[in-house]
Design an enzyme around this catalytic site. Sequence first.
Site, PDB file in Angstrom:
ATOM      1  CB  ALA A  88       9.928  79.126  27.478  1.00  0.00           C
TER       2      ALA A  88
ATOM      3  CB  THR B  70       6.759  85.378  32.877  1.00  0.00           C
ATOM      4  OG1 THR B  70       6.533  86.768  32.722  1.00  0.00           O
ATOM      5  CG2 THR B  70       5.676  84.653  32.080  1.00  0.00           C
ATOM      6  CG  ASP B  71       6.059  89.962  35.813  1.00  0.00           C
ATOM      7  OD1 ASP B  71       6.272  89.634  34.621  1.00  0.00           O
ATOM      8  OD2 ASP B  71       6.502  91.024  36.304  1.00  0.00           O
ATOM      9  CD  GLU B  72       5.923  89.493  29.913  1.00  0.00           C
ATOM     10  OE1 GLU B  72       5.252  89.451  28.869  1.00  0.00           O
ATOM     11  OE2 GLU B  72       7.144  89.732  29.930  1.00  0.00           O
TER      12      GLU B  72
ATOM     13  CE1 TYR C  94       7.391  83.959  27.408  1.00  0.00           C
ATOM     14  CE2 TYR C  94       6.703  86.070  28.330  1.00  0.00           C
ATOM     15  CZ  TYR C  94       7.443  84.903  28.426  1.00  0.00           C
ATOM     16  OH  TYR C  94       8.239  84.667  29.528  1.00  0.00           O
ATOM     17  CB  SER C  95       1.675  86.556  28.841  1.00  0.00           C
ATOM     18  OG  SER C  95       0.761  87.268  28.044  1.00  0.00           O
TER      19      SER C  95
ATOM     20  CE  LYS D 246       6.904  80.686  30.904  1.00  0.00           C
ATOM     21  NZ  LYS D 246       7.999  79.665  30.932  1.00  0.00           N
TER      22      LYS D 246
HETATM   23  P1  NAD Z   1      15.778  82.579  26.395  1.00  0.00           P
HETATM   24  O1  NAD Z   1      14.923  82.782  25.200  1.00  0.00           O
HETATM   25  O2  NAD Z   1      17.019  83.370  26.560  1.00  0.00           O
HETATM   26  O3  NAD Z   1      16.212  81.031  26.481  1.00  0.00           O
HETATM   27  C1  NAD Z   1      15.337  79.983  26.181  1.00  0.00           C
HETATM   28  C2  NAD Z   1      16.168  78.706  26.022  1.00  0.00           C
HETATM   29  O4  NAD Z   1      15.263  77.625  25.756  1.00  0.00           O
HETATM   30  C3  NAD Z   1      17.148  78.756  24.841  1.00  0.00           C
HETATM   31  O5  NAD Z   1      18.389  78.209  25.237  1.00  0.00           O
HETATM   32  C4  NAD Z   1      16.486  77.897  23.777  1.00  0.00           C
HETATM   33  O6  NAD Z   1      17.411  77.254  22.911  1.00  0.00           O
HETATM   34  C5  NAD Z   1      15.746  76.886  24.641  1.00  0.00           C
HETATM   35  N1  NAD Z   1      14.592  76.305  23.940  1.00  0.00           N
HETATM   36  C6  NAD Z   1      13.617  76.975  23.260  1.00  0.00           C
HETATM   37  N2  NAD Z   1      12.756  76.096  22.727  1.00  0.00           N
HETATM   38  C7  NAD Z   1      13.167  74.855  23.098  1.00  0.00           C
HETATM   39  C8  NAD Z   1      12.681  73.544  22.884  1.00  0.00           C
HETATM   40  N3  NAD Z   1      11.574  73.327  22.155  1.00  0.00           N
HETATM   41  N4  NAD Z   1      13.368  72.505  23.436  1.00  0.00           N
HETATM   42  C9  NAD Z   1      14.474  72.707  24.177  1.00  0.00           C
HETATM   43  N5  NAD Z   1      14.989  73.924  24.391  1.00  0.00           N
HETATM   44  C10 NAD Z   1      14.344  74.988  23.867  1.00  0.00           C
HETATM   45  O7  NAD Z   1      14.797  82.753  27.634  1.00  0.00           O
HETATM   46  P2  NAD Z   1      15.091  83.340  29.087  1.00  0.00           P
HETATM   47  O8  NAD Z   1      14.924  84.792  29.072  1.00  0.00           O
HETATM   48  O9  NAD Z   1      16.360  82.726  29.588  1.00  0.00           O
HETATM   49  O10 NAD Z   1      13.847  82.730  29.884  1.00  0.00           O
HETATM   50  C11 NAD Z   1      13.939  81.442  30.498  1.00  0.00           C
HETATM   51  C12 NAD Z   1      12.627  81.129  31.179  1.00  0.00           C
HETATM   52  O11 NAD Z   1      12.344  82.129  32.153  1.00  0.00           O
HETATM   53  C13 NAD Z   1      11.424  81.114  30.241  1.00  0.00           C
HETATM   54  O12 NAD Z   1      10.577  80.058  30.617  1.00  0.00           O
HETATM   55  C14 NAD Z   1      10.755  82.463  30.469  1.00  0.00           C
HETATM   56  O13 NAD Z   1       9.368  82.378  30.243  1.00  0.00           O
HETATM   57  C15 NAD Z   1      11.060  82.682  31.940  1.00  0.00           C
HETATM   58  N6  NAD Z   1      11.144  84.106  32.362  1.00  0.00           N
HETATM   59  C16 NAD Z   1      11.921  84.985  31.689  1.00  0.00           C
HETATM   60  C17 NAD Z   1      12.031  86.312  32.139  1.00  0.00           C
HETATM   61  C18 NAD Z   1      12.921  87.314  31.439  1.00  0.00           C
HETATM   62  O14 NAD Z   1      12.899  88.494  31.804  1.00  0.00           O
HETATM   63  N7  NAD Z   1      13.731  86.926  30.481  1.00  0.00           N
HETATM   64  C19 NAD Z   1      11.321  86.706  33.267  1.00  0.00           C
HETATM   65  C20 NAD Z   1      10.523  85.762  33.947  1.00  0.00           C
HETATM   66  C21 NAD Z   1      10.459  84.458  33.483  1.00  0.00           C
HETATM   67  P1  TYD Z   2      11.180  93.216  26.625  1.00  0.00           P
HETATM   68  O1  TYD Z   2      12.613  93.294  26.994  1.00  0.00           O
HETATM   69  O2  TYD Z   2      10.811  92.672  25.279  1.00  0.00           O
HETATM   70  O3  TYD Z   2      10.437  92.417  27.802  1.00  0.00           O
HETATM   71  P2  TYD Z   2       8.838  92.187  28.047  1.00  0.00           P
HETATM   72  O4  TYD Z   2       8.077  92.558  26.858  1.00  0.00           O
HETATM   73  O5  TYD Z   2       8.810  90.702  28.305  1.00  0.00           O
HETATM   74  O6  TYD Z   2       8.508  92.997  29.260  1.00  0.00           O
HETATM   75  O7  TYD Z   2      10.548  94.684  26.723  1.00  0.00           O
HETATM   76  C1  TYD Z   2      10.588  95.411  27.939  1.00  0.00           C
HETATM   77  C2  TYD Z   2       9.834  96.701  27.710  1.00  0.00           C
HETATM   78  O8  TYD Z   2      10.563  97.504  26.776  1.00  0.00           O
HETATM   79  C3  TYD Z   2       8.464  96.507  27.101  1.00  0.00           C
HETATM   80  O9  TYD Z   2       7.558  97.469  27.667  1.00  0.00           O
HETATM   81  C4  TYD Z   2       8.649  96.803  25.617  1.00  0.00           C
HETATM   82  C5  TYD Z   2       9.767  97.841  25.622  1.00  0.00           C
HETATM   83  N1  TYD Z   2      10.681  97.824  24.443  1.00  0.00           N
HETATM   84  C6  TYD Z   2      10.928  99.011  23.755  1.00  0.00           C
HETATM   85  O10 TYD Z   2      10.382 100.095  24.074  1.00  0.00           O
HETATM   86  N2  TYD Z   2      11.773  98.981  22.682  1.00  0.00           N
HETATM   87  C7  TYD Z   2      12.393  97.824  22.279  1.00  0.00           C
HETATM   88  O11 TYD Z   2      13.141  97.847  21.268  1.00  0.00           O
HETATM   89  C8  TYD Z   2      12.145  96.620  23.008  1.00  0.00           C
HETATM   90  C9  TYD Z   2      12.797  95.318  22.612  1.00  0.00           C
HETATM   91  C10 TYD Z   2      11.282  96.672  24.093  1.00  0.00           C
END
Ligand code: NAD
Ligand code: TYD
Length: 359
Positions: free
Chosen positions: A85, A136-138, A162-163, A166
Amino acid sequence: MRTYLVTGGAGFIGSNYIHYMFDKYDKDIRIINVDALTYAGNPENLKDIEKRDNYAFVKADICDKDAIEKIFKENDIDRVVHFAAESHVDRSIKDPEVFVRTNVLGTAVMLNQAKAAWELPDGSFMKDKKFLHVSTDEVYGSLSEDGGFFYETTPYSPHSPYSASKAGSDMLVKAYMDTYGFPANITNCSNNYGPYQFPEKLIPLMINNALNGKKLPVYGDGKNVRDWLYVADHAKAIDMVQEKGRLFETYNVGGHNEMQNIEIVKIIIETLNEMLPPDDPRKEHINTDLITYVEDRKGHDRRYAIAPDKIKNEIGWEPETSFREGIKLTIRWYFEHKEWMDNVTSGDYLDYYRSMYKE
Ligand code: NAD
Ligand code: TYD
């Protein structure tokens, strides 16, 4: 031996999941990782496992129907775990279209190809085939400061591109389950942190900036609340839901670890000072003077908080890593992987950083 097709396995959570799965099952599973290697995908995240006989990497876009169809035709896939994603809210505010393409269209392609591979002539599905959609919870929107939690039954109310994208992908998975009886689960997880997280997200950005004596940019009043989960706990939850959960169900994943952003930044400053050797010169500049309040994110959700009752009661999953412990593990990992950080914070990242934070 089960064969897994993992999408987005070169990203933050996907690579942690692949490490978790090989640590747990070793030679008893096979993993095929399909990833387009966008700015967020990094083959270095998987360097230590890339030579395993039971691991294969395919560089492909999940929107590329032919490439995904080929993987299903050439392999007897038992499990799909769909991480791929676009994942960063700030980027989605600047450039929403790529989020719709990857998150919505890409999920539709994955669902359709899995359905084509697993569906029998009578419309039922082969036994023991499962698709897990990582979300995601978002998608639930924003909670007020005074209380409330996200349950699996909370209506969707996404605010950022984004949300919203998703939420669209979750709805497609639900539609496949309802229309075709497609064997799937959805997990909606809170904010993750840990090794291999790209430093555009709050925690690695603050660690990296503090170590380099750069300002720590806090959006708005710093009082937005997120519910933080150590990434290995999320990897474990995904595996448990897929093996022990009831098919067609959604499970929320989180651990009642709500914190304001400003608290997180202060804990990072404190923990860095505790962990750096007494004579490390960086200690002189790592203090709260680095904190700088910057313009708020547009449409910034105030508070997220997961109610994890269902996953705990039905499956027995609970987070194992406290925030204090997890942040130390994370900081230690970044200390030990300076080269990783230096590589990902060059080139495109600097352009992104300058355009995002102006100074
Ligand atoms: P990330 O951005 O670190 O990794 C995303 C990966 O997907 C990358 O390796 C990227 O190359 C690949 N990708 C993107 N577009 C692509 C495409 N079109 N085809 C194939 N591969 C592609 O993301 P993450 O933080 O590891 O999140 C992974 C999943 O978990 C996502 O679906 C995100 O919505 C979900 N998620 C993330 C969090 C968080 O806190 N990071 C929390 C809850 C859910
Ligand atoms: P982030 O890590 O981007 O996750 P998400 O937006 O998916 O929750 O941000 C976490 C929280 O931190 C969010 O409330 C935005 C805030 N934030 C900052 O205050 N400064 C920053 O530079 C970034 C990247 C995020």
